[in-house]
Design an enzyme around this catalytic site. Sequence first.
Site, short mmCIF file in Angstrom:
data_model
loop_
_atom_site.label_atom_id
_atom_site.label_comp_id
_atom_site.label_asym_id
_atom_site.label_seq_id
_atom_site.Cartn_x
_atom_site.Cartn_y
_atom_site.Cartn_z
N GLU A 156 23.92 1.99 2.64
CA GLU A 156 22.80 1.97 1.69
C GLU A 156 22.94 0.86 0.65
OE1 GLU A 156 24.45 4.82 2.60
OE2 GLU A 156 22.84 5.37 3.97
N HIS A 211 33.12 -4.93 -10.77
CA HIS A 211 33.66 -4.94 -9.40
C HIS A 211 35.02 -5.65 -9.37
CE1 HIS A 211 30.05 -3.16 -8.02
NE2 HIS A 211 29.28 -4.22 -8.15
N ARG A 271 28.58 0.62 -14.32
CA ARG A 271 28.43 1.22 -15.65
C ARG A 271 29.60 0.86 -16.55
NH1 ARG A 271 27.55 6.90 -13.43
NH2 ARG A 271 28.26 5.82 -11.56
N ASP A 313 33.41 4.85 -7.66
CA ASP A 313 32.09 4.65 -8.27
C ASP A 313 32.22 4.42 -9.78
OD1 ASP A 313 29.35 4.38 -8.25
OD2 ASP A 313 28.94 6.53 -8.36
N LEU A 348 51.94 3.85 4.82
CA LEU A 348 50.60 4.28 4.39
C LEU A 348 49.57 3.54 5.23
CD1 LEU A 348 48.69 5.63 2.19
CD2 LEU A 348 48.98 3.54 0.88
N ARG A 366 35.82 11.50 -6.28
CA ARG A 366 34.73 10.59 -6.64
C ARG A 366 34.80 10.32 -8.13
NH1 ARG A 366 28.71 9.66 -4.56
NH2 ARG A 366 28.19 7.98 -5.99
C1 IPE Z 1 28.79 5.05 -3.09
O1 IPE Z 1 28.48 4.58 -4.36
C2 IPE Z 1 29.24 3.93 -2.21
C3 IPE Z 1 30.46 3.25 -2.61
C4 IPE Z 1 31.27 3.55 -3.58
C5 IPE Z 1 30.81 2.14 -1.79
P1 IPE Z 1 26.98 4.31 -4.83
O2 IPE Z 1 27.05 4.02 -6.25
O3 IPE Z 1 26.32 3.32 -3.95
O4 IPE Z 1 26.32 5.75 -4.56
P2 IPE Z 1 24.90 6.34 -4.97
O5 IPE Z 1 23.87 5.49 -4.29
O6 IPE Z 1 24.79 6.27 -6.47
O7 IPE Z 1 24.92 7.73 -4.49
C1 IPE Z 2 30.87 1.35 -7.01
O1 IPE Z 2 30.42 1.07 -8.28
C2 IPE Z 2 31.11 0.10 -6.20
C3 IPE Z 2 30.19 -0.08 -5.08
C4 IPE Z 2 29.21 0.70 -4.71
C5 IPE Z 2 30.39 -1.29 -4.29
P1 IPE Z 2 28.87 0.91 -8.58
O2 IPE Z 2 28.51 -0.52 -8.40
O3 IPE Z 2 28.08 1.86 -7.78
O4 IPE Z 2 28.82 1.29 -10.11
P2 IPE Z 2 27.68 2.10 -10.85
O5 IPE Z 2 27.50 3.39 -10.11
O6 IPE Z 2 26.44 1.26 -10.81
O7 IPE Z 2 28.21 2.29 -12.22
MG MG Z 3 27.38 3.74 -8.13
#
Ligand code: IPE
Ligand code: IPE
Ligand code: MG
Length: 253
Positions: free
Chosen positions: A71, A41, A28, A24, A135, A192
């Site tokens: 989601e 990404h 940001r 995650d 792995l 996480r």
């Molecule tokens: C969780 O990240 C899903 C993945 C990393 C694929 P999100 O960024 O979507 O999670 P929430 O919605 O903030 O909890």
């Molecule tokens: C996680 O990073 C990647 C996916 C959910 C695909 P985010 O895209 O959720 O990044 P933030 O949370 O918005 O920073």
């Molecule tokens: Mg996120």
Amino acid sequence: MVHSSTMTVLETSPVPRHVAIIMDGNGRWATQRRLPRTAGHMRGVQAVRRIVEACGRRGVRYLTLFAFSTENWRRPASEVSLLMRLFVRTLEKEADRLREQDVRLRVVGELSAFDDRLRNLITQVEEHTAKCQALTLTIAANYGGRWDILQAMQAMLKAHPDLATQPQAISETLLSPWLAMSYAPEPDLFIRTGGEQRVSNFLIWQLAYTELYFTDCWWPDFNEASLDQAFHWYSQRERRFGRTSAQLSGADA
Ligand code: IPE
Ligand code: IPE
Ligand code: MG
């Protein structure tokens, strides 16, 4: 006595056998640099490559990465389609390298939501790496922990229709082989990145006794040293699985 799948997870070692990561903070990371979220990404994919290699070197047997949740369809269509394209491109590009590194790729989730091209590609790369053993890299794509429990229940009842009339016979041991990741032991360490302290519908059944590690580091910045920090933290946990400290040290049977 209630039989729990966690009862069997007794051996612990300094290096986790199975690491599960919510990657995650890509968005940001990019926003902070005034870049579009998609740039985050793309950098995130580089971190995946780094961490797969580092886990291989450290003797981790299973690495599971949350790439797209059930989601995440709620995101803007342009971001969803970029993520899909990136997934396709990465699979195409990395298939040979994975095999060279003896990494077996598996993808879990509700794959019927993906187009034929992506589904075929997933099958191809899974077959291409099927004999690799060092792995097992699992990508959770269109995955949700609740989806997993529901589909396991449905598949189990389809195979054993008699259970529908005797629900008291349903046990953890009967259900767990139908879960999407039944080929792997439950995760020892969950990581996480990105600062949030939540599970976001990841492997909710399998995380029952996993050690949970949260770091503020954005996923694109997560590197080998960050992984070692998490492993060091993990090596200092005492995994009791319901027992007492004294029982574990042998002082009290
Ligand atoms: C969780 O990240 C899903 C993945 C990393 C694929 P999100 O960024 O979507 O999670 P929430 O919605 O903030 O909890
Ligand atoms: C996680 O990073 C990647 C996916 C959910 C695909 P985010 O895209 O959720 O990044 P933030 O949370 O918005 O920073
Ligand atoms: Mg996120």
